[in-house]
Design an enzyme around this catalytic site. Structure first.
Site, PDB file in Angstrom:
ATOM      1  N   ASN A   8       0.884  -1.172   0.000  1.00  0.00           N
ATOM      2  CA  ASN A   8       0.000   0.000   0.000  1.00  0.00           C
ATOM      3  C   ASN A   8       0.923   1.224   0.000  1.00  0.00           C
ATOM      4  OD1 ASN A   8      -1.870   1.982   0.440  1.00  0.00           O
ATOM      5  ND2 ASN A   8      -2.668   1.140   2.358  1.00  0.00           N
ATOM      6  N   ARG A  92      -2.580  -2.096  -3.425  1.00  0.00           N
ATOM      7  CA  ARG A  92      -3.757  -1.252  -3.295  1.00  0.00           C
ATOM      8  C   ARG A  92      -3.624  -0.120  -4.308  1.00  0.00           C
ATOM      9  NH1 ARG A  92      -6.047   1.356   2.186  1.00  0.00           N
ATOM     10  NH2 ARG A  92      -7.995   2.046   1.287  1.00  0.00           N
ATOM     11  N   HIS A 180     -12.834   3.377  -0.358  1.00  0.00           N
ATOM     12  CA  HIS A 180     -12.780   2.412   0.756  1.00  0.00           C
ATOM     13  C   HIS A 180     -13.436   1.079   0.378  1.00  0.00           C
ATOM     14  CE1 HIS A 180     -12.504   6.120   3.559  1.00  0.00           C
ATOM     15  NE2 HIS A 180     -11.308   5.553   3.465  1.00  0.00           N
ATOM     16  N   SER A 210      -8.911   7.811   9.616  1.00  0.00           N
ATOM     17  CA  SER A 210      -8.475   9.166   9.244  1.00  0.00           C
ATOM     18  C   SER A 210      -9.146   9.583   7.948  1.00  0.00           C
ATOM     19  CB  SER A 210      -6.970   9.313   9.117  1.00  0.00           C
ATOM     20  OG  SER A 210      -6.310   8.142   9.245  1.00  0.00           O
ATOM     21  N   ARG A 240      -9.680  16.298   5.821  1.00  0.00           N
ATOM     22  CA  ARG A 240     -10.524  16.634   4.661  1.00  0.00           C
ATOM     23  C   ARG A 240     -11.917  17.041   5.149  1.00  0.00           C
ATOM     24  NH1 ARG A 240      -9.679  10.971   1.848  1.00  0.00           N
ATOM     25  NH2 ARG A 240      -8.236  10.522   3.523  1.00  0.00           N
ATOM     26  N   GLU A 378      -8.238  -4.664   5.017  1.00  0.00           N
ATOM     27  CA  GLU A 378      -8.082  -4.440   3.574  1.00  0.00           C
ATOM     28  C   GLU A 378      -6.916  -5.242   3.004  1.00  0.00           C
ATOM     29  OE1 GLU A 378      -8.235  -0.617   5.208  1.00  0.00           O
ATOM     30  OE2 GLU A 378      -9.227   0.244   3.461  1.00  0.00           O
TER      31      GLU A 378
HETATM   32  P1  ADP Z   1      -6.290   5.202   8.102  1.00  0.00           P
HETATM   33  O1  ADP Z   1      -6.102   3.720   7.832  1.00  0.00           O
HETATM   34  O2  ADP Z   1      -7.309   5.876   7.259  1.00  0.00           O
HETATM   35  O3  ADP Z   1      -5.012   5.965   8.245  1.00  0.00           O
HETATM   36  P2  ADP Z   1      -7.290   4.280  10.636  1.00  0.00           P
HETATM   37  O4  ADP Z   1      -8.434   3.450  10.227  1.00  0.00           O
HETATM   38  O5  ADP Z   1      -6.079   3.592  11.162  1.00  0.00           O
HETATM   39  O6  ADP Z   1      -6.920   5.329   9.525  1.00  0.00           O
HETATM   40  O7  ADP Z   1      -7.814   5.310  11.740  1.00  0.00           O
HETATM   41  C1  ADP Z   1      -6.922   6.221  12.300  1.00  0.00           C
HETATM   42  C2  ADP Z   1      -7.681   7.124  13.234  1.00  0.00           C
HETATM   43  O8  ADP Z   1      -8.402   6.322  14.201  1.00  0.00           O
HETATM   44  C3  ADP Z   1      -6.732   7.960  14.086  1.00  0.00           C
HETATM   45  O9  ADP Z   1      -6.420   9.138  13.440  1.00  0.00           O
HETATM   46  C4  ADP Z   1      -7.543   8.219  15.316  1.00  0.00           C
HETATM   47  O10 ADP Z   1      -8.250   9.429  15.099  1.00  0.00           O
HETATM   48  C5  ADP Z   1      -8.550   7.093  15.375  1.00  0.00           C
HETATM   49  N1  ADP Z   1      -8.378   6.237  16.551  1.00  0.00           N
HETATM   50  C6  ADP Z   1      -7.545   5.174  16.709  1.00  0.00           C
HETATM   51  N2  ADP Z   1      -7.677   4.668  17.956  1.00  0.00           N
HETATM   52  C7  ADP Z   1      -8.605   5.427  18.594  1.00  0.00           C
HETATM   53  C8  ADP Z   1      -9.174   5.396  19.915  1.00  0.00           C
HETATM   54  N3  ADP Z   1      -8.823   4.499  20.821  1.00  0.00           N
HETATM   55  N4  ADP Z   1     -10.088   6.342  20.194  1.00  0.00           N
HETATM   56  C9  ADP Z   1     -10.460   7.272  19.283  1.00  0.00           C
HETATM   57  N5  ADP Z   1      -9.969   7.341  18.045  1.00  0.00           N
HETATM   58  C10 ADP Z   1      -9.044   6.427  17.703  1.00  0.00           C
END
Ligand code: ADP
Length: 404
Positions: A8, A92, A180, A210, A240, A378
């Site tokens: 990825n 990906r 997604h 995120s 975003r 994923e």
């Molecule tokens: P991506 O894969 O899109 O980078 P993730 O699915 O890993 O993102 O999600 C990341 C986000 O999840 C972090 O930026 C944070 O805001 C949130 N996150 C992770 N753990 C927690 C938690 N325990 N409580 C609240 N938010 C969390």
């Protein structure tokens, strides 16, 4: 041991995982790793699937200046130190354009086709394609598979695929793709084991990380997404804005004097939870902050998830189940509790004990609609697609070509 490498690649990082191919086509995750800080402070970190650390090392900036260089370092590390030579690589790729409704085995023609979609995802597509090109050049016999974030949504009806703009733009590719898709496909695949009856029905899945979006599933297929032409639309995200009146963009250009690239940077990097709170893009930090703007950002996030749930319920003409997934959806019991509470009018109730334990089923026994937490995967989805395409290939002997 036959293994599959899942890649990825983003603008400043390459994440990778190794899966072993076990009997009957089962896959087992063996290694997770990433090289981040590409072009700034390159660092390789990797661990076994059980979290045992394997590597943590920094590299001089000039030795890992771009994504292909990072891919090379990761490949050399896997081959030379772990003696792993994958039989195939699954990538990906954010955009499969209008035509790719499933993963595809990569060749030069496919790469040329995917390059045409760079204009549809300029921040992601070039970085996704860079390691594909370098592996194709260096290991031409190594099978590679592209797995798209858009493909799962190609089942949308025309009304869900269009904007109300002249048809020439639709023909040029300006459509509501949705993203997604690999995450939603994974949830749709797992749901029949979790809840066989509702899996056949109308399910809203909230991928809250995120990047955040929601998907309406009908009988396990995508019927609607909160995202559209790009991954900017729909829910507010870390950086975003989510849904935004296009008039705001006109204002930024005409009144604020911003150029197209200024607006692009602004919309991808400075908005969302970060922009609204002025505190952080990370939900964990917002949850512990005393700043009233952090509270507003969380309120806005919850509000927009619930607004969009209403929209998707209308698209499906009802809801049989709701699923939380991704970083926030899997880990924040407070956000989940607030969303379930605000959807009380639809008949949602919460089981606070199950929610605090991150149980799979978190709705109360009196809830009209079951609410689940399903951790997404994923990478496993990509490994599965890669293995399936490998097994479908015309020449079975080619399955054993390896990186030498
Ligand atoms: P991506 O894969 O899109 O980078 P993730 O699915 O890993 O993102 O999600 C990341 C986000 O999840 C972090 O930026 C944070 O805001 C949130 N996150 C992770 N753990 C927690 C938690 N325990 N409580 C609240 N938010 C969390």
């Amino acid at each position: 041991m036959d293994t599959i490498l899942v890649v990825n690649a983003g603008s400043s990082s390459v994440k990778f995982q190794i899966f072993s191919v076990e009997g009957e086509g089962k896959l087992r995750r063996q290694i997770k790793g990433q090289i981040d800080g590409i072009g700034s402070r390159p660092r390789l970190r990797a661990s076994r699937a059980d979290s045992e650390p394997l590597a943590d090392r920094v590299y001089p900036i000039e030795s890992v200046s771009d994504v292909p260089a990072a891919m090379r370092i990761a490949g050399e590390w896997l081959r030379n130190e772990l003696r792993i030579s994958p039989i195939a690589v699954g990538h990906r790729v954010v955009h499969g354009g209008p035509d790719y409704d499933r993963p595809v085995l990569i060749n030069h023609g496919v790469v040329a086709q995917l390059e045409r979609f760079i204009t549809l995802a300029p921040l992601h597509q070039p970085h996704n394609l860079a390691p594909i090109r370098s592996l194709l050049a260096n290991f031409p016999a190594l099978p590679q598979v592209a797995c798209f974030d858009t493909a799962f949504h190609r089942t949308h009806d025309a009304v869900a695929d269009h904007y109300a703009i002249p048809h020439q733009l639709y023909a040029k590719g300006v459509r509501r793709y949705g993203f997604h898709g690999l995450s939603y496909e994974y949830v749709a695949q797992i749901l029949p084991q979790v809840a066989p009856e509702v899996a056949k029905g109308r399910v809203i899945v909230a991928h809250l990380g995120s990047g955040a979006s929601m998907c309406a599933l009908r009988g396990g297929r995508s019927a609607e997404s909160t995202m559209g032409f790009t991954a900017l639309d729909g829910l507010p995200m870390g950086t975003r804005p989510g849904q935004l009146d296009p008039g705001v963009v006109l204002y930024l250009i005409s009144e604020m004097g911003m150029s197209a690239s200024d607006v692009q940077n602004f919309l991808y990097r400075d908005c969302g939870l970060k922009g609204l709170s002025g505190v952080s893009n990370d939900m964990r930090e917002l949850e512990t902050s005393e700043d009233p703007k952090a509270k507003l950002a969380i309120d806005y996030f919850v509000y927009r998830v619930c607004l969009n749930a209403g929209m998707l319920a209308a698209a499906l003409q009802g809801v049989d189940a709701f699923v939380f997934t991704a970083g926030i959806g899997e880990n924040s019991m407070r956000i989940r509790a607030r969303i379930v509470d605000q959807l009380g009018w639809l008949g949602f109730t919460l089981d606070p004990t199950g929610n605090s334990r991150h149980a799979r089923l978190i709705s109360g026994s009196d809830s009209r609609i079951p609410v689940y937490v399903i951790p997404t995967d994923e990478e496993l989805m990509i490994a599965q697609h890669t293995l399936s395409l490998l097994l479908e290939r015309p020449s079975p002997s080619a399955r054993h070509e390896r990186v030498s």
